[in-house]
Design an enzyme around this catalytic site. Structure first.
Site, mmCIF file in Angstrom:
data_model
loop_
_atom_site.group_PDB
_atom_site.id
_atom_site.type_symbol
_atom_site.label_atom_id
_atom_site.label_comp_id
_atom_site.label_asym_id
_atom_site.label_seq_id
_atom_site.Cartn_x
_atom_site.Cartn_y
_atom_site.Cartn_z
ATOM 1 N N TYR A 36 0.838 -1.208 0.000
ATOM 2 C CA TYR A 36 0.000 0.000 0.000
ATOM 3 C C TYR A 36 0.880 1.269 0.000
ATOM 4 O O TYR A 36 0.489 2.311 -0.507
ATOM 5 C CB TYR A 36 -0.968 -0.030 1.185
ATOM 6 C CG TYR A 36 -2.202 0.822 0.972
ATOM 7 C CD1 TYR A 36 -3.056 0.595 -0.098
ATOM 8 C CD2 TYR A 36 -2.497 1.857 1.846
ATOM 9 C CE1 TYR A 36 -4.183 1.380 -0.300
ATOM 10 C CE2 TYR A 36 -3.622 2.651 1.661
ATOM 11 C CZ TYR A 36 -4.456 2.404 0.590
ATOM 12 O OH TYR A 36 -5.570 3.183 0.397
ATOM 13 N N LYS A 39 -3.211 8.252 2.994
ATOM 14 C CA LYS A 39 -4.427 8.052 3.806
ATOM 15 C C LYS A 39 -4.227 8.586 5.230
ATOM 16 O O LYS A 39 -5.159 9.128 5.828
ATOM 17 C CB LYS A 39 -4.824 6.578 3.839
ATOM 18 C CG LYS A 39 -5.331 6.045 2.487
ATOM 19 C CD LYS A 39 -6.475 6.852 1.896
ATOM 20 C CE LYS A 39 -7.103 6.173 0.693
ATOM 21 N NZ LYS A 39 -8.016 7.076 -0.041
HETATM 22 P P1 NAD Z 1 -12.367 3.738 -8.220
HETATM 23 O O1 NAD Z 1 -11.240 3.567 -9.179
HETATM 24 O O2 NAD Z 1 -13.689 3.257 -8.610
HETATM 25 O O3 NAD Z 1 -12.490 5.251 -7.757
HETATM 26 C C1 NAD Z 1 -11.390 6.130 -7.712
HETATM 27 C C2 NAD Z 1 -11.870 7.420 -8.322
HETATM 28 O O4 NAD Z 1 -10.835 8.414 -8.246
HETATM 29 C C3 NAD Z 1 -12.221 7.247 -9.827
HETATM 30 O O5 NAD Z 1 -13.549 7.655 -10.060
HETATM 31 C C4 NAD Z 1 -11.256 8.180 -10.513
HETATM 32 O O6 NAD Z 1 -11.806 8.798 -11.655
HETATM 33 C C5 NAD Z 1 -11.010 9.211 -9.407
HETATM 34 N N1 NAD Z 1 -9.835 10.010 -9.697
HETATM 35 C C6 NAD Z 1 -8.543 9.621 -9.817
HETATM 36 N N2 NAD Z 1 -7.784 10.679 -10.174
HETATM 37 C C7 NAD Z 1 -8.624 11.753 -10.274
HETATM 38 C C8 NAD Z 1 -8.456 13.117 -10.599
HETATM 39 N N3 NAD Z 1 -7.256 13.624 -10.908
HETATM 40 N N4 NAD Z 1 -9.539 13.926 -10.596
HETATM 41 C C9 NAD Z 1 -10.766 13.442 -10.271
HETATM 42 N N5 NAD Z 1 -10.996 12.155 -9.946
HETATM 43 C C10 NAD Z 1 -9.928 11.327 -9.956
HETATM 44 O O7 NAD Z 1 -11.870 3.008 -6.883
HETATM 45 P P2 NAD Z 1 -12.465 2.978 -5.401
HETATM 46 O O8 NAD Z 1 -11.816 1.833 -4.776
HETATM 47 O O9 NAD Z 1 -13.923 3.114 -5.415
HETATM 48 O O10 NAD Z 1 -11.809 4.272 -4.759
HETATM 49 C C11 NAD Z 1 -12.548 5.294 -4.139
HETATM 50 C C12 NAD Z 1 -11.917 5.691 -2.828
HETATM 51 O O11 NAD Z 1 -12.047 4.612 -1.911
HETATM 52 C C13 NAD Z 1 -10.430 6.014 -2.898
HETATM 53 O O12 NAD Z 1 -10.150 7.088 -2.026
HETATM 54 C C14 NAD Z 1 -9.808 4.742 -2.373
HETATM 55 O O13 NAD Z 1 -8.503 4.951 -1.860
HETATM 56 C C15 NAD Z 1 -10.793 4.408 -1.297
HETATM 57 N N6 NAD Z 1 -10.738 3.041 -0.758
HETATM 58 C C16 NAD Z 1 -10.777 1.969 -1.614
HETATM 59 C C17 NAD Z 1 -10.715 0.687 -1.094
HETATM 60 C C18 NAD Z 1 -10.742 -0.498 -2.002
HETATM 61 O O14 NAD Z 1 -10.328 -1.589 -1.572
HETATM 62 N N7 NAD Z 1 -11.198 -0.401 -3.233
HETATM 63 C C19 NAD Z 1 -10.644 0.496 0.291
HETATM 64 C C20 NAD Z 1 -10.628 1.593 1.133
HETATM 65 C C21 NAD Z 1 -10.669 2.867 0.584
#
Ligand code: NAD
Length: 264
Positions: A156, A163
């Site tokens: 990570y 984070k």
């Molecule tokens: P995802 O890829 O569906 O979403 C990530 C989003 O970030 C996308 O919509 C992407 O377009 C956007 N993004 C990236 N760069 C960007 C920019 N420059 N401008 C605007 N938007 C931008 O993946 P996800 O897993 O749904 O991620 C969403 C959040 O959840 C993130 O903060 C991620 O770290 C967090 N998260 C994810 C997990 C997991 O296991 N998937 C766990 C905990 C937290």
């Protein structure tokens, strides 16, 4: 019975496709009566996001690359033309170079560090600032974090540092916004297979580890995160701010995270 978010308006930033955590939140919020606006990052994603917006009955779909100040300004200017105020903002955005999500953290480059922190942390501060003039007192903001900000999780790496910074930003923003009646919180979700997660080295093994070791013995789903978000987004969470809420099947309470060799 009226939905929990009946009469509320929310802006959801961070839907890339139907696997996105933001999509889970959007579906739950819409089901509970919220009227939603969405943003998307870049033309490639617009094609995916527009049909999803239509499913939600959302007519406001705005471009916003959070690395570009003028995009943020234009998105909130457009939002203000449609809505004189709104009730909640969901920030579900993060990015790091693939090379920085595998191998050793010590090899993180200056550029990779700046990129991860800019997209994943500064974007929260910038969007909250832009949202404030439209955000109703009693309104709130929700962002997404992960256990890797509290503990080391294999691969990570720089995103863990991002984070940790994001969680600290939530507390500082809560202190700033609280006196005007605006709340901000983060959900720390368990691993969910999404586009962003696909960039993390050996993600499948991390997911297996959760399924075997989380007290609830399963991975978290977008829908579970969406339903938990309702508490924070609605008046049910009216006294909660500056908080990191774990929605991860209890995994954060498990004493032993995987060692690097367990996921290699
Ligand atoms: P995802 O890829 O569906 O979403 C990530 C989003 O970030 C996308 O919509 C992407 O377009 C956007 N993004 C990236 N760069 C960007 C920019 N420059 N401008 C605007 N938007 C931008 O993946 P996800 O897993 O749904 O991620 C969403 C959040 O959840 C993130 O903060 C991620 O770290 C967090 N998260 C994810 C997990 C997991 O296991 N998937 C766990 C905990 C937290």
């Amino acid at each position: 019975m009226a939905g929990l978010l009946e009469g509320r308006r929310g802006l959801i930033m961070g839907i890339a496709n139907e696997r996105s955590i933001a999509w889970g939140i959007a579906k739950s919020a819409q089901r509970e009566g919220a009227e939603l606006a969405l943003t998307f990052a870049g033309e490639m994603l617009e094609k995916r996001v527009r049909p999803l917006a239509a499913e939600l009955g959302s007519e406001i779909v705005l471009p916003c690359d959070v690395q570009v100040d003028s995009d943020i300004e234009a998105a909130f200017d457009s939002l203000g033309e449609h809505w004189d105020s709104f009730d909640f903002l969901v920030h579900s955005i993060a990015f790091a170079n693939r090379d920085d999500l595998k191998g050793r953290f010590v090899d993180t480059t200056r550029d990779g560090f700046a990129l991860a922190l800019d997209v994943s942390v500064y974007s929260l501060i910038a969007t909250v600032r832009a949202a404030l003039p439209l955000l109703r007192p009693g309104g709130n903001i929700l962002t997404m974090t992960y256990l890797g900000g509290e503990r080391t999780i294999p691969h990570y790496n720089v995103m863990g540092v991002a984070k940790a910074a994001l969680e600290s930003a939530v507390r500082y923003l809560a202190a700033d916004l609280g006196p005007s009646g605006v709340r901000i919180n983060a959900i720390s979700a368990g691993p969910v297979r999404t586009l962003a997660a696909a960039g993390i080295g050996d993600f499948r093994k991390i997911l297996d580890w959760y399924e075997q070791n989380a007290p609830l013995r399963r991975a978290t789903t977008q829908d579970e995160v969406g339903d938990a978000a309702l508490m924070l987004l609605s008046d049910w969470g009216r006294s909660i701010t500056g908080e990191i809420v774990h929605v991860d099947g209890g995994y954060h309470s498990v004493a032993v995270p995987p060692a690097a060799e367990d996921v290699e």
